[in-house]
Design an enzyme around this catalytic site. Sequence first.
Site, PDB file in Angstrom:
ATOM      1  N   ASP A 247       0.819  -1.227   0.000  1.00  0.00           N
ATOM      2  CA  ASP A 247       0.000   0.000   0.000  1.00  0.00           C
ATOM      3  C   ASP A 247       0.850   1.272   0.000  1.00  0.00           C
ATOM      4  OD1 ASP A 247      -2.240  -1.637   0.096  1.00  0.00           O
ATOM      5  OD2 ASP A 247      -2.346  -1.592   2.282  1.00  0.00           O
ATOM      6  N   GLU A 248       2.027   1.214  -0.616  1.00  0.00           N
ATOM      7  CA  GLU A 248       2.921   2.373  -0.643  1.00  0.00           C
ATOM      8  C   GLU A 248       3.209   2.855  -2.061  1.00  0.00           C
ATOM      9  OE1 GLU A 248       4.190   4.199   1.660  1.00  0.00           O
ATOM     10  OE2 GLU A 248       4.111   3.083   3.552  1.00  0.00           O
TER      11      GLU A 248
END
Length: 303
Positions: A247-248
């Site tokens: 999720d980066e």
Amino acid sequence: MGVFEQGPDSAQYVLTLDCSDCPGIVNQLSGVLLGQGADIIELRQFSDRLHLRPVPGQQEPDGHFFMRLHFAAPAGEAALGALRAGIHEVAALHGMRWELRPHGAKRRVLIMVSKFGHCLNDLLFRTRTGELPVDVVAVVSNHPDHQRLAEWHGIPFHHVPVTPESKPAAEARLLELVDAYDVELVVLARYMQVLSDGLTRKLEGRAINIHHSFLPAFKGAKPYHQAYARGVKTVGATAHYVNSELDEGPIISQQVIEVDHTFGPEDLVAAGRDTECKALSNAVRWHCEGRVVVQGNRTIVLR
């Protein structure tokens, strides 16, 4: 920019590029287009030079330049070859990354999904109505739930179960399908499996995920429950490119909706569905229209 009446001997293209900023780039590219009898239909450009603060005693930073050109030009292989040669010459002077594609060309997309089908259903509907410039060539899922939906749309469905023991084989199968269908973009439409570092490296720049949270807040599992525990007043969704950090990846599109203290966790889940669909469809459309340029861990969206 002029008014171009496209005839049988003309074609439309989209040129997306980025490079270090310096004077004259737009003039040089416009000269190439003019020399090839082309006409600019739409131009979007951005330089981050004004957003960079100079360090005292050092040279003023050059910044970075981004541009998307939609134009019409004479059709034919010879004309296209001359056009590419002219663009390449300018690009070589500035160390440009660039891509030239026919305007409206559909990208070959593979969608991955688990049990939640709202994003899949939304993408298939938008594709069917012509809103998205994509050709969905396959749907892959670790559950069989959405096989009938995919097949109703006339799209091949592949059930690839995933367990801790079978994950390497499942990812190898996914890559086989990506190659077999000549896939240009993989879309994770609420696919609830974490991809391995090796797989994310192979799909870098051509895989988009929807995370049901307004990143960078509430990463990982059950973000709506995390949001409820914090008493948030808005919930949202984030569409981003996939990379090796969970999720980066670089953010492409985000959507939010207001909520209040009366919303329980399941209410937040229900409220968030629309934001997930809209954020993901925007990201897919902008990527496929050549509007997204990745620079480091951020994106520039030229729209």
